[in-house]
Design a protein around this motif. Structure first.
Motif, PDB file in Angstrom:
ATOM      1  N   SER A  60     -41.293  14.004  55.233  1.00  0.00           N
ATOM      2  CA  SER A  60     -41.554  14.329  53.834  1.00  0.00           C
ATOM      3  C   SER A  60     -40.277  14.559  53.040  1.00  0.00           C
ATOM      4  CB  SER A  60     -42.439  15.578  53.758  1.00  0.00           C
ATOM      5  OG  SER A  60     -42.516  16.104  52.456  1.00  0.00           O
ATOM      6  N   LYS A  61     -40.441  14.534  51.705  1.00  0.00           N
ATOM      7  CA  LYS A  61     -39.343  14.886  50.812  1.00  0.00           C
ATOM      8  C   LYS A  61     -38.960  16.357  50.921  1.00  0.00           C
ATOM      9  CE  LYS A  61     -40.165  11.404  47.226  1.00  0.00           C
ATOM     10  NZ  LYS A  61     -40.383  11.206  45.785  1.00  0.00           N
ATOM     11  N   ASP A  62     -39.827  17.155  51.559  1.00  0.00           N
ATOM     12  CA  ASP A  62     -39.490  18.570  51.735  1.00  0.00           C
ATOM     13  C   ASP A  62     -38.524  18.788  52.890  1.00  0.00           C
ATOM     14  OD1 ASP A  62     -41.024  18.356  54.041  1.00  0.00           O
ATOM     15  OD2 ASP A  62     -42.704  19.519  53.260  1.00  0.00           O
ATOM     16  N   SER A  86     -38.373   8.199  56.670  1.00  0.00           N
ATOM     17  CA  SER A  86     -39.196   7.445  57.626  1.00  0.00           C
ATOM     18  C   SER A  86     -39.243   8.154  58.963  1.00  0.00           C
ATOM     19  CB  SER A  86     -38.668   6.013  57.824  1.00  0.00           C
ATOM     20  OG  SER A  86     -37.508   6.000  58.628  1.00  0.00           O
ATOM     21  N   VAL A  87     -40.298   7.868  59.727  1.00  0.00           N
ATOM     22  CA  VAL A  87     -40.423   8.302  61.119  1.00  0.00           C
ATOM     23  C   VAL A  87     -40.972   7.125  61.917  1.00  0.00           C
ATOM     24  CG1 VAL A  87     -40.683  10.781  60.742  1.00  0.00           C
ATOM     25  CG2 VAL A  87     -42.692   9.304  60.586  1.00  0.00           C
ATOM     26  N   ALA A  88     -40.506   6.970  63.151  1.00  0.00           N
ATOM     27  CA  ALA A  88     -40.966   5.876  64.017  1.00  0.00           C
ATOM     28  C   ALA A  88     -40.872   6.315  65.463  1.00  0.00           C
ATOM     29  CB  ALA A  88     -40.126   4.620  63.791  1.00  0.00           C
ATOM     30  N   THR A  89     -41.823   5.882  66.291  1.00  0.00           N
ATOM     31  CA  THR A  89     -41.806   6.200  67.719  1.00  0.00           C
ATOM     32  C   THR A  89     -41.388   4.972  68.517  1.00  0.00           C
ATOM     33  OG1 THR A  89     -44.149   5.647  67.951  1.00  0.00           O
ATOM     34  CG2 THR A  89     -43.610   7.945  67.476  1.00  0.00           C
ATOM     35  N   SER A  90     -40.779   5.208  69.669  1.00  0.00           N
ATOM     36  CA  SER A  90     -40.368   4.115  70.545  1.00  0.00           C
ATOM     37  C   SER A  90     -41.571   3.550  71.270  1.00  0.00           C
ATOM     38  CB  SER A  90     -39.335   4.616  71.559  1.00  0.00           C
ATOM     39  OG  SER A  90     -39.930   5.587  72.407  1.00  0.00           O
ATOM     40  N   ASP A  91     -41.410   2.360  71.861  1.00  0.00           N
ATOM     41  CA  ASP A  91     -42.503   1.729  72.600  1.00  0.00           C
ATOM     42  C   ASP A  91     -42.953   2.586  73.773  1.00  0.00           C
ATOM     43  OD1 ASP A  91     -42.488  -0.427  70.899  1.00  0.00           O
ATOM     44  OD2 ASP A  91     -41.176  -1.645  72.159  1.00  0.00           O
ATOM     45  N   LEU A 110     -39.662   8.794  72.473  1.00  0.00           N
ATOM     46  CA  LEU A 110     -38.627   9.064  71.482  1.00  0.00           C
ATOM     47  C   LEU A 110     -39.168   8.944  70.067  1.00  0.00           C
ATOM     48  CD1 LEU A 110     -35.747   6.976  73.118  1.00  0.00           C
ATOM     49  CD2 LEU A 110     -36.081   9.461  73.266  1.00  0.00           C
ATOM     50  N   LEU A 111     -38.561   9.720  69.178  1.00  0.00           N
ATOM     51  CA  LEU A 111     -38.881   9.677  67.755  1.00  0.00           C
ATOM     52  C   LEU A 111     -37.597   9.424  66.987  1.00  0.00           C
ATOM     53  CD1 LEU A 111     -40.877  10.269  65.344  1.00  0.00           C
ATOM     54  CD2 LEU A 111     -40.055  12.634  65.468  1.00  0.00           C
ATOM     55  N   LEU A 112     -37.662   8.541  65.999  1.00  0.00           N
ATOM     56  CA  LEU A 112     -36.519   8.235  65.150  1.00  0.00           C
ATOM     57  C   LEU A 112     -36.869   8.594  63.710  1.00  0.00           C
ATOM     58  CD1 LEU A 112     -33.665   6.874  65.048  1.00  0.00           C
ATOM     59  CD2 LEU A 112     -34.858   4.746  64.501  1.00  0.00           C
ATOM     60  N   SER A 113     -36.007   9.341  63.063  1.00  0.00           N
ATOM     61  CA  SER A 113     -36.239   9.733  61.673  1.00  0.00           C
ATOM     62  C   SER A 113     -35.064   9.330  60.807  1.00  0.00           C
ATOM     63  CB  SER A 113     -36.467  11.248  61.563  1.00  0.00           C
ATOM     64  OG  SER A 113     -35.342  11.965  62.048  1.00  0.00           O
ATOM     65  N   SER A 114     -35.351   9.029  59.541  1.00  0.00           N
ATOM     66  CA  SER A 114     -34.310   8.682  58.573  1.00  0.00           C
ATOM     67  C   SER A 114     -34.345   9.693  57.438  1.00  0.00           C
ATOM     68  CB  SER A 114     -34.540   7.276  58.001  1.00  0.00           C
ATOM     69  OG  SER A 114     -34.553   6.318  59.027  1.00  0.00           O
ATOM     70  N   LYS A 122     -32.323   6.649  45.689  1.00  0.00           N
ATOM     71  CA  LYS A 122     -33.713   6.347  45.350  1.00  0.00           C
ATOM     72  C   LYS A 122     -34.434   5.617  46.488  1.00  0.00           C
ATOM     73  CE  LYS A 122     -32.823   5.964  40.390  1.00  0.00           C
ATOM     74  NZ  LYS A 122     -31.391   6.219  40.399  1.00  0.00           N
ATOM     75  N   ASN A 123     -35.778   5.687  46.403  1.00  0.00           N
ATOM     76  CA  ASN A 123     -36.639   4.903  47.278  1.00  0.00           C
ATOM     77  C   ASN A 123     -36.533   5.306  48.742  1.00  0.00           C
ATOM     78  OD1 ASN A 123     -37.793   3.165  45.191  1.00  0.00           O
ATOM     79  ND2 ASN A 123     -35.716   2.391  45.003  1.00  0.00           N
ATOM     80  N   PHE A 124     -37.160   4.510  49.602  1.00  0.00           N
ATOM     81  CA  PHE A 124     -37.253   4.854  51.012  1.00  0.00           C
ATOM     82  C   PHE A 124     -36.457   3.866  51.856  1.00  0.00           C
ATOM     83  CE2 PHE A 124     -41.515   6.293  49.376  1.00  0.00           C
ATOM     84  CZ  PHE A 124     -41.187   7.644  49.368  1.00  0.00           C
ATOM     85  N   ILE A 125     -35.401   4.345  52.482  1.00  0.00           N
ATOM     86  CA  ILE A 125     -34.655   3.561  53.468  1.00  0.00           C
ATOM     87  C   ILE A 125     -35.224   3.938  54.831  1.00  0.00           C
ATOM     88  CG2 ILE A 125     -32.403   2.993  54.421  1.00  0.00           C
ATOM     89  CD1 ILE A 125     -32.673   2.284  51.491  1.00  0.00           C
ATOM     90  N   ARG A 126     -35.677   2.929  55.592  1.00  0.00           N
ATOM     91  CA  ARG A 126     -36.349   3.205  56.846  1.00  0.00           C
ATOM     92  C   ARG A 126     -35.584   2.636  58.026  1.00  0.00           C
ATOM     93  NH1 ARG A 126     -42.315   1.879  54.253  1.00  0.00           N
ATOM     94  NH2 ARG A 126     -42.715   3.996  53.492  1.00  0.00           N
ATOM     95  N   SER A 127     -35.817   3.212  59.201  1.00  0.00           N
ATOM     96  CA  SER A 127     -35.145   2.767  60.423  1.00  0.00           C
ATOM     97  C   SER A 127     -36.175   2.571  61.528  1.00  0.00           C
ATOM     98  CB  SER A 127     -34.088   3.785  60.867  1.00  0.00           C
ATOM     99  OG  SER A 127     -34.697   5.038  61.124  1.00  0.00           O
ATOM    100  N   GLY A 128     -35.771   1.885  62.599  1.00  0.00           N
ATOM    101  CA  GLY A 128     -36.674   1.614  63.712  1.00  0.00           C
ATOM    102  C   GLY A 128     -35.898   1.263  64.964  1.00  0.00           C
TER     103      GLY A 128
END
Length: 581
Positions: free
Chosen positions: A436-438, A464-469, A473-477, A505-511
């Motif tokens: 979240s933005k918080d 962003s949030v993403a989980t590994s296969d 693991l969890l990856l956050s940006s 601005k906007n959402f930069i995401r990772s994975g």
């Protein structure tokens, strides 16, 4: 932005100069695999019938051999004991077929009836049909119409699906009204009871020979370590089928998933041109990534051919920018999240006629799924691991769980103080993870809807949030210019990845790229790739003329697809003739 207002979508300056620092390359590159030498045999069900009794016995023998070599003797004995129960049933079945064949040749129909009611033949419908058909024809030939009618209704009618050809059962019924068996079209070649019995006996003999040959195969010598040999052959097939080959033979750490090589893209492959606004999100379509979808600020979703970059379909219906999309594993359903406060579900099984099958409007649904005043941009949409539920989140700080079967919002999650940038389910399906933005990452119990854990480590909005296969693991940006890696079991922070830009601005995401690489977008117009363990930047892909919002990896095709503020998608792959940047 820290005040909770909606993200703006203003055009960003297009960078013309790029700064490329020294890169570290700890991973051995792979060369592109010549398409002409790829294997053409697919691992399909046609290769062998797993329901074939002979195949069943082979599998039992192979597993038993492996258990024996590993010292699991008692387990092997248990396996054989359970298998022998079935073996005994098969022995009794073969014995019944032998007796049945002899009884038919001798015309001992009382014995035939006793054998056909045994437990070992009751499931062999193809045999029973042919036996009762012979009995019926003989009764017709002897003018025993009443007995024939009884056989037809009691025995043959329930087995109608076993008829040798379409219309045979109809002609059997017709025989009750004829003077001769030859009057029915299907039985014009009837040449008497004796000849018919011999043909049926020959049919049963063929079944016996098939079963006996299967038993003889059980005596075939079983080569040592057969299971390990077959597993190595399977992995070799997976490696050979990959688009990229390593210069050395790779070592496979796990057999739980297909082998995929570690490839570091270094060259632009295709540019996808057609959108009339920035491209905020991308997703592969189908299990092999033959197509790729993109969502844009021009209010449309486009689906492209991955190889040719041709736009195959344009999905129209949203009245505001597309923030996020997801696609089911089979590539038949696409789900989009928009600034118009709606999530749309699209049937894309036919790319020539894509259709919107449902619209979920959150501006008139309150937190209980009833009419209310909530709403705002939907920033994130994803599917749970079973693909039975849609997870959506956005500006109104609420995460919603939508049941695809009942077409209802079945759970809502509250607790974030500002907009939710992204929400995904963990691989086990019992938690939802949100950023979240918080500046927090929260973990929600799906059943109760309560927040069970909150992480606050980033110094900026979580984008962003993403989980590994593996699900470990969890990856956050975040807008603190960092991506962070977490252990999902202990929730401890493991690594931090820096070098890119993510502050405005906007959402930069990772994975993730496989198990060893991390990839993400950047405001400087480049795609960044990091080594997961060392956190070193091992590649910067320069080609976009605007913010790169996200980049998605496809292991089947060995390509990376990036979405940018310059209105384009780009795919990247490894070219052995191009040096690393």
């Amino acid at each position: 932005m820290n005040n909770g207002s909606q993200c703006t979508d203003q055009e960003q300056p297009k960078p013309t100069d790029t700064i490329i620092g020294n890169t570290v390359q700890p991973i051995k590159l792979h060369s592109h695999h010549d398409e002409s030498s790829r294997l053409c045999t697919n691992a399909t069900a046609e290769l062998f019938d797993e329901n074939n009794p002979r195949i069943h016995r082979d599998i039992v023998r192979i597993i038993a051999q492996y258990l024996d070599t590993q010292g699991f003797t008692s387990t092997k004995v248990t396996l054989y004991d359970e298998a022998n129960v079935k073996q005994q049933r098969e022995n009794n079945y073969i014995s019944d077929v032998v007796r049945l064949r002899a009884a038919i040749l001798d015309g001992e129909w009382d014995e035939v009836d006793r054998i056909c009611t045994s437990a070992y033949l009751k499931d062999k419908k193809h045999i029973l049909y042919n036996v009762y058909k012979q009995q019926y024809l003989e009764l017709i030939d002897d003018n025993e119409s009443q007995k024939a009618f009884t056989t037809l209704t009691k025995h043959l009618k329930p087995l109608e699906s076993q008829q040798s050809f379409q219309g045979e059962f109809r002609d059997l019924c017709y025989l009750l009204t004829t003077k001769s068996i030859q009057d029915a079209p299907a039985f014009r070649n009837w040449d008497g009871i004796a000849s018919s019995r011999e043909k049926l006996a020959e049919y049963l003999q063929n079944i016996l020979e098939f079963e006996i040959v299967g038993r003889e195969n059980e005596q075939q010598h079983l080569k040592p370590n057969r299971l390990i040999t077959m597993l190595r052959q399977a992995v070799a097939y997976q490696i050979e089928s990959c688009q990229y080959h390593s210069e050395s033979i790779p070592s496979v750490p796990s057999l739980l998933s297909d082998y995929t090589p570690v490839v570091v893209p270094n060259t632009e492959q295709q540019s996808f041109i057609g959108h009339l606004g920035n491209v905020k999100c991308t997703e592969y379509v189908g299990p092999y990534g033959n197509f790729v979808a993109s969502g844009s600020s021009d209010n449309t979703i486009r689906i492209w051919d991955t190889e040719s970059a041709e736009c195959l379909a344009t999905l129209r219906g949203h009245t505001s920018r597309i923030w996020d999309i997801c696609v089911d594993s089979m590539g038949t359903t696409l789900i989009s999240a928009s600034g118009d406060c709606t999530v749309k579900i699209w049937d894309i099984s036919d790319l020539h006629k894509p259709q919107c099958t449902a619209t979920i409007a959150t501006d008139n649904i309150d937190n209980s799924g009833n009419p209310g005043n909530s709403g705002g941009d939907i920033y994130s949409v994803s599917l749970n691991s079973l693909e039975s539920h849609i997870i959506m989140a956005g500006y109104d700080r609420t995460i919603r769980l939508y049941d695809r079967v009942t077409a209802r919002i079945v759970q809502t999650f509250h607790g974030h103080d500002l907009s939710v940038a992204q929400a995904v389910a963990n691989p086990l399906g019992n938690l939802i993870i949100s950023g979240s933005k918080d500046q927090t990452i929260r973990f929600w119990d799906i059943i109760s809807g309560t927040c069970v854990k909150s992480l606050r480590s980033h110094l900026g909005e979580v984008t962003s949030v993403a989980t590994s296969d593996s699900g470990m693991l969890l990856l956050s940006s975040s807008k603190d210019n960092s991506n962070r890696l977490w252990d999902l079991r202990s929730l401890k922070r493991l690594r931090r990845y820096k070098g890119h830009q993510n502050t405005s601005k906007n959402f930069i995401r990772s994975g993730f790229i496989g198990d060893s690489l991390v990839v993400g977008g950047s405001e400087d117009g480049m795609v960044y790739i990091w080594d997961r363990e060392s956190t070193n930047v091992i590649q910067r892909l320069d080609g976009h003329q605007g913010i790169v919002y996200e980049a998605k990896w496809n292991p089947k095709r060995g390509i990376l697809c990036s979405a940018s503020d310059d209105w384009m998608l780009k795919t990247w792959w490894f070219d052995p003739h191009d040096t690393l940047r």
